[in-house]
Design a protein around this motif. Sequence first.
Motif, PDB file in Angstrom:
ATOM      1  N   SER A   1      57.319   6.677  50.190  1.00 12.21           N
ATOM      2  CA  SER A   1      57.698   5.677  48.576  1.00 12.21           C
ATOM      3  C   SER A   1      58.049   4.541  49.150  1.00 12.21           C
ATOM      4  CB  SER A   1      58.926   6.417  47.926  1.00 12.21           C
ATOM      5  OG  SER A   1      58.119   7.501  47.225  1.00 12.21           O
ATOM      6  N   THR A   2      57.568   3.511  48.407  1.00 14.19           N
ATOM      7  CA  THR A   2      58.070   2.163  48.971  1.00 14.19           C
ATOM      8  C   THR A   2      58.549   1.502  47.715  1.00 14.19           C
ATOM      9  OG1 THR A   2      56.564   1.952  50.868  1.00 14.19           O
ATOM     10  CG2 THR A   2      57.221   0.065  49.842  1.00 14.19           C
ATOM     11  N   ASN A   3      59.868   0.743  47.491  1.00 16.60           N
ATOM     12  CA  ASN A   3      60.337   0.202  46.945  1.00 16.60           C
ATOM     13  C   ASN A   3      60.598   0.562  45.656  1.00 16.60           C
ATOM     14  OD1 ASN A   3      61.772  -2.163  45.308  1.00 16.60           O
ATOM     15  ND2 ASN A   3      59.796  -3.304  44.841  1.00 16.60           N
ATOM     16  N   VAL A   4      61.584   1.656  45.590  1.00 12.19           N
ATOM     17  CA  VAL A   4      61.950   2.766  44.695  1.00 12.19           C
ATOM     18  C   VAL A   4      63.024   1.608  43.461  1.00 12.19           C
ATOM     19  CG1 VAL A   4      63.190   4.583  43.960  1.00 12.19           C
ATOM     20  CG2 VAL A   4      61.561   4.406  45.797  1.00 12.19           C
ATOM     21  N   GLU A   5      62.109   1.584  42.030  1.00 16.06           N
ATOM     22  CA  GLU A   5      62.903   0.460  41.294  1.00 16.06           C
ATOM     23  C   GLU A   5      64.076   1.100  40.919  1.00 16.06           C
ATOM     24  OE1 GLU A   5      60.015  -1.361  38.868  1.00 16.06           O
ATOM     25  OE2 GLU A   5      58.817  -2.648  40.797  1.00 16.06           O
ATOM     26  N   THR A   6      64.749   0.404  41.278  1.00 18.95           N
ATOM     27  CA  THR A   6      66.006   1.533  40.528  1.00 18.95           C
ATOM     28  C   THR A   6      66.821   0.558  39.198  1.00 18.95           C
ATOM     29  OG1 THR A   6      65.994   2.814  42.433  1.00 18.95           O
ATOM     30  CG2 THR A   6      68.153   2.604  40.746  1.00 18.95           C
ATOM     31  N   VAL A   7      67.946   1.088  38.209  1.00 17.14           N
ATOM     32  CA  VAL A   7      68.115   0.243  37.256  1.00 17.14           C
ATOM     33  C   VAL A   7      69.406   1.184  37.132  1.00 17.14           C
ATOM     34  CG1 VAL A   7      68.248  -0.569  35.479  1.00 17.14           C
ATOM     35  CG2 VAL A   7      65.854  -0.501  36.513  1.00 17.14           C
ATOM     36  N   ILE A   8      70.825   0.222  37.240  1.00 18.97           N
ATOM     37  CA  ILE A   8      71.824   0.958  36.884  1.00 18.97           C
ATOM     38  C   ILE A   8      72.689  -0.282  36.481  1.00 18.97           C
ATOM     39  CG2 ILE A   8      74.028   1.541  37.793  1.00 18.97           C
ATOM     40  CD1 ILE A   8      72.746   2.176  40.179  1.00 18.97           C
ATOM     41  N   PRO A   9      72.419   0.112  34.529  1.00 21.00           N
ATOM     42  CA  PRO A   9      73.602  -0.019  33.508  1.00 21.00           C
ATOM     43  C   PRO A   9      74.810   0.169  33.611  1.00 21.00           C
ATOM     44  CG  PRO A   9      71.483   1.222  32.528  1.00 21.00           C
ATOM     45  CD  PRO A   9      72.035   1.730  33.785  1.00 21.00           C
ATOM     46  N   VAL A  10      75.539  -1.302  33.043  1.00 26.09           N
ATOM     47  CA  VAL A  10      76.743  -0.752  33.556  1.00 26.09           C
ATOM     48  C   VAL A  10      77.564  -1.090  32.126  1.00 26.09           C
ATOM     49  CG1 VAL A  10      79.020  -1.078  34.678  1.00 26.09           C
ATOM     50  CG2 VAL A  10      76.695  -0.556  36.072  1.00 26.09           C
ATOM     51  N   ASP A  11      78.589  -0.726  31.276  1.00 26.08           N
ATOM     52  CA  ASP A  11      79.030  -1.055  30.010  1.00 26.08           C
ATOM     53  C   ASP A  11      80.695  -0.333  30.306  1.00 26.08           C
ATOM     54  OD1 ASP A  11      79.210   1.292  29.160  1.00 26.08           O
ATOM     55  OD2 ASP A  11      78.612   1.039  27.571  1.00 26.08           O
ATOM     56  N   LEU A  12      81.695  -0.595  29.546  1.00 22.74           N
ATOM     57  CA  LEU A  12      82.988  -0.800  29.492  1.00 22.74           C
ATOM     58  C   LEU A  12      83.610  -0.712  28.144  1.00 22.74           C
ATOM     59  CD1 LEU A  12      85.385  -1.207  31.169  1.00 22.74           C
ATOM     60  CD2 LEU A  12      85.723  -3.137  30.547  1.00 22.74           C
ATOM     61  N   THR A  13      84.097   0.637  27.671  1.00 18.01           N
ATOM     62  CA  THR A  13      84.722   0.848  26.609  1.00 18.01           C
ATOM     63  C   THR A  13      86.652   0.721  26.454  1.00 18.01           C
ATOM     64  OG1 THR A  13      85.029   3.291  26.685  1.00 18.01           O
ATOM     65  CG2 THR A  13      82.711   2.637  25.454  1.00 18.01           C
ATOM     66  N   TYR A  14      87.090   0.519  25.428  1.00 12.18           N
ATOM     67  CA  TYR A  14      88.415   0.568  25.418  1.00 12.18           C
ATOM     68  C   TYR A  14      88.821  -0.018  23.850  1.00 12.18           C
ATOM     69  CZ  TYR A  14      87.814  -4.511  25.239  1.00 12.18           C
ATOM     70  OH  TYR A  14      87.754  -5.860  24.395  1.00 12.18           O
ATOM     71  N   ARG A  15      90.331   0.383  23.393  1.00 10.78           N
ATOM     72  CA  ARG A  15      90.688   0.278  22.211  1.00 10.78           C
ATOM     73  C   ARG A  15      92.192  -0.510  22.264  1.00 10.78           C
ATOM     74  NH1 ARG A  15      94.326   4.085  21.114  1.00 10.78           N
ATOM     75  NH2 ARG A  15      94.765   6.021  22.248  1.00 10.78           N
ATOM     76  N   GLY A  16      92.794  -0.759  21.666  1.00  8.43           N
ATOM     77  CA  GLY A  16      93.979  -1.259  21.348  1.00  8.43           C
ATOM     78  C   GLY A  16      94.626  -0.197  21.110  1.00  8.43           C
ATOM     79  N   ALA A  17      96.436  -0.249  21.128  1.00  8.96           N
ATOM     80  CA  ALA A  17      97.400   0.711  20.870  1.00  8.96           C
ATOM     81  C   ALA A  17      97.455   1.087  19.722  1.00  8.96           C
ATOM     82  CB  ALA A  17      98.675   0.612  21.296  1.00  8.96           C
TER      83      ALA A  17
END
Length: 626
Positions: free
Chosen positions: A274-290
């Motif tokens: 296979s040539t140029n296997v197109e790959t997408v990796i989304p990244v996100d962040l979750t958090y909260r306050g005390a």
Amino acid sequence: MGGADFHDSTTVSAFISETTEIDVTAVIRATVDTYFVTVSTPVSSGSALATVNSVAITRIGSNLLCMEGRILTLTSQQYVSHSQVITMTYDLGPVTNPDFAARSSFLLPSNDTMEEEIDFIISVQITDHVMNVQGALVAIETTLTGQSGVSYTSQSYVQVQVSGTETPELIFDFAMEQFSHWEKIPGDNVTCSVSLRLTNTSTAHALDVALHIMTPYYIGLSELPNVTTADANVITYLPEPGLKLSIWEIDFTDVVTFSIMLMLDPNRKIPIGSTNVETVIPVDLTYRGAVRADRAATGVIYTDILVNEFGFDTELPDVLGLQSGAVLDCQMTASSYLDPNTPSSGRLITGIGWKPSVRGEPFCGSEWLQVDFGSDTYVTGFKLQSSNDDAQDVVSSFTVKYSLNGYAWYDITEMDGVTPKSFTLSVPGNANRNDVYDVTLLEKERFSARYIRVVSTDVRCTVGLRLEVLGVKSTTSAYDCSSVTSNTSPLPEQSYVVNTDTGTILVCGASEVDGDVVCSKSDDAGTSWQPLDDNIGNIVAVVTNTSYIIAVSHDNSSYLLSEDDGVTWDILANEELAELQTLPGYLTSISFPYADYRGETDNEMYAVYGTDGDGFKLTGTLEGMQ
């Protein structure tokens, strides 16, 4: 009077996250000493109530002679909870203050006490500590210590202000190394750098921070994160693909940085070629306050999603180096060999061909040739030839085993996933010894492993094999031949003994190639046989005028004794064995190797091994063995 002191303490106010400055004045009277100034903040439950940012001098009285340029030198600092500075110590250097009576024509000190003072400005930041409630006083301690041993301490205070709307605000960066699709193939690593910190406008610490890296099914984790300034736990989603990196807390002063290594298609899910296997990796962040009684809950806070895109190529299968010699001699081993057809002779075209030793049952139909590639290798097929002196001896039927570690072995199986698949070759009557037989594995039959075995299921004892393996090797690191001690699998000798009083025959031999030794007995001159205890590794001797049988355990750790012709067994101490060996009926077993006895006469067999051929197969095993 000599010595030092501080003016009365001061109190300032500051909101959570706010940086404030405290003025502290030290009075240094008549003295000649070297001083250090230390600023400390309180700690509770492993976290600071305030962090020290800096300490600086704003004024030095004219009566004091001290270091040039009036610049403090930081000598040490202490941290808690990742990066919170709770103590800073500075070298003030030598300080001299001659008293008024010691004035001279060269030094005219003033009698103004302000000229004996050093003014410091201390910068601190109030943390989001649970004890920092509205109106709480955070003590900031300043200590002046002389090299002579004198020490003076002052406390100032920051009164905490709480708005009730404190909120964390995290920013993060996820940077993936840049490459073109033809520069990466399956098995290669991709380095990703991650950085997380609170913004300057954050008014609360971030808790339950989770970085979600949503990798597709064909992307794996090569290396656990190397995390600095904070503790992180790595969790893989199951059954969903992806990674979750959890960090308990990020404080105002934290800058969390780490890298992770993703591996491209480690299990070869993407079709080869296979040539140029197109790959997408989304990244996100979750958090909260005390969650605190004096502020509103923030709930879970979500960041924007960062999208990373790249491509890579998959390789075309190629020969893995048996023919070329890239696979070293020491990397080729076998269950046995018939000299001079050693395991390393089993190379396609260039070798003379591997041949197993002629050992009869249970070996015919289960001898194997093994290749250790040294690292994980993706196998897609095989090329086979006969030995170079017999076009008809090619292994015409075989199974394939593979292993990652050389201990746990797996079979290429039929569609049921259980039955080992039998590969067969169609060898014509006019075959040529240079003929090559190609075996291409189906997509579901392909595998990744370090070790492979081609196991002959050909019932003929005289087979030959020259081999090449097709596939993709993950690395090309040098192989260490010093770890290989033998090019064949070790095999215990077969043995037998006959109790001349009772006529009982006891026989031990290998159950199969790489199988355990099994022992059987016959009380009717070999007409029927009964297996002995599975813990028996070999029969050592019998005592002919008794029902005693002496054996050794499978792991060779102890001797065993049966007093009832092999029905029950007990451990035999060395001194007890020595006593049995003195008995007149003590008769040791006869051992002989698995070998090709086709050229031996009955008389020779009887003279060497005590058998006249009756009931004995000249390829080396006794009939009737269970």
